[in-house]
Motif scaffolding. Structure first.
Motif, PDB file in Angstrom:
ATOM      1  N   HIS A  70       0.827  -1.199   0.000  1.00 56.88           N
ATOM      2  CA  HIS A  70       0.000   0.000   0.000  1.00 56.88           C
ATOM      3  C   HIS A  70       0.865   1.255   0.000  1.00 56.88           C
ATOM      4  O   HIS A  70       0.483   2.289  -0.522  1.00 56.88           O
ATOM      5  CB  HIS A  70      -0.921   0.011   1.216  1.00 56.88           C
ATOM      6  N   ASP A 108       1.580   2.205  -3.489  1.00 53.95           N
ATOM      7  CA  ASP A 108       0.360   2.698  -4.140  1.00 53.95           C
ATOM      8  C   ASP A 108       0.064   4.136  -3.734  1.00 53.95           C
ATOM      9  O   ASP A 108      -0.215   5.002  -4.568  1.00 53.95           O
ATOM     10  CB  ASP A 108      -0.842   1.829  -3.751  1.00 53.95           C
ATOM     11  N   ASP A 116      -9.286   8.558  -3.743  1.00 58.18           N
ATOM     12  CA  ASP A 116      -8.428   7.392  -4.006  1.00 58.18           C
ATOM     13  C   ASP A 116      -7.505   7.110  -2.833  1.00 58.18           C
ATOM     14  O   ASP A 116      -7.383   5.973  -2.364  1.00 58.18           O
ATOM     15  CB  ASP A 116      -7.573   7.632  -5.261  1.00 58.18           C
ATOM     16  N   ILE A 129      -7.369   3.761  -0.195  1.00 57.82           N
ATOM     17  CA  ILE A 129      -6.242   2.856   0.035  1.00 57.82           C
ATOM     18  C   ILE A 129      -5.879   2.808   1.509  1.00 57.82           C
ATOM     19  O   ILE A 129      -5.578   1.750   2.062  1.00 57.82           O
ATOM     20  CB  ILE A 129      -5.020   3.296  -0.799  1.00 57.82           C
ATOM     21  N   GLU A 173      -8.208   0.632   3.348  1.00 55.69           N
ATOM     22  CA  GLU A 173      -7.844  -0.751   3.043  1.00 55.69           C
ATOM     23  C   GLU A 173      -6.681  -1.203   3.924  1.00 55.69           C
ATOM     24  O   GLU A 173      -6.733  -2.255   4.557  1.00 55.69           O
ATOM     25  CB  GLU A 173      -7.421  -0.813   1.571  1.00 55.69           C
ATOM     26  N   HIS A 174      -5.652  -0.394   3.935  1.00 55.86           N
ATOM     27  CA  HIS A 174      -4.469  -0.718   4.718  1.00 55.86           C
ATOM     28  C   HIS A 174      -4.822  -0.926   6.185  1.00 55.86           C
ATOM     29  O   HIS A 174      -4.413  -1.902   6.806  1.00 55.86           O
ATOM     30  CB  HIS A 174      -3.421   0.389   4.590  1.00 55.86           C
TER      31      HIS A 174
END
Lengths: 130, 130
Positions: free
Chosen positions: A114, A117, B117, B121, B124-125
């Motif tokens: 991540h 990203d 965006d 992320i 998510e992490h």
DNA sequence: CAAACAGTTGAGCAACCGTTCAACTGTTTA
DNA sequence: TAAACAGTTGAACGGTTGCTCAACTGTTTG
């Protein structure tokens, strides 16, 4: 009944902060209802805080291609071992780097894709605003 | 000649920071060579600094679905208008929000899809590390 | 076991940052 | 034009943060 009490508190708080009770009260109510829990936003900002320091950012870039021991990191970045170690602890706590001991050295590496990203998107964003 | 002088400086600096001249000098040299410019890492960390505060994070979430005036923002988040305004200036400077005046009110909105965006992320992490 | 080295840790300090407060600009309304 | 409101701004205060320094742990080597 605790419901109406809560409503009342909202009214009071709203009135306290600005003279806008008469402005867009429904909007305010909706936004409040849709807001994620305060813990969530706190966790998120804590997470981004990790990236919000140029020393830590440079450590992450240095670790991008290979694992490095504290000593080499400090030499490569021009920081003392102590300063690097403090930052690595921060990064470790936030699960962004992993460590492995090998003899006298402790090697650090990125723990998570991540990271790449997120940095990629940031680079994209910055390249658009010039 | 300025080449060899530079080399010498590197040696000195390396020796200054740790006793690792004898350790992995080529690795250190390589990392130094591959590191992005200091300006780049500074810009990146400055960008992430914007997300590294829970008040700003909450403002961004509030603006996710609709534009809001400062007054409603302050009421929804339980902050004074002044505090909100200071943070909005920060966000404006970093091109994350746009403003539009309508009568007495100034409406703010998200200026950039990268915001969504990046937050996605991060969520998510964080959901993976529990 | 002692010396040397890699790394960690805690205290302390200086710089930074987010909020508050009060004074200000700009817009609307009476 | 004066009063009311929305928002901004700068100074100041208090908490946070990143670094330094010195003392420490743990590993290797003689």
């Amino acid at each position: 009944m605790s419901q109406s009490k809560h409503e009342k508190e909202l009214e009071q708080e709203r009135a306290m902060l600005c003279g806008c009770e008469h402005e867009h009260p429904e909007t305010v109510r909706e936004v409040r209802a849709e807001m994620p829990d305060e813990n969530v936003t706190a966790d998120l900002s804590d997470f981004f805080k990790v990236f919000g320091d140029s020393s830590r950012m440079r450590i992450l870039f240095a670790l991008d291609r290979r694992e490095l021991c504290v000593c080499d990191l400090s030499a490569a970045l021009g920081m003392t071992k102590s300063a690097v170690s403090h930052q690595l602890r921060f990064l470790r706590t936030n699960h962004l780097v992993a460590s492995r001991r090998s003899g006298k050295n402790i090697f650090y590496s990125l723990a998570d894709d991540h990271v790449r990203d997120i940095i990629e998107i940031a680079v994209e964003h910055l390249s658009e605003e010039d």
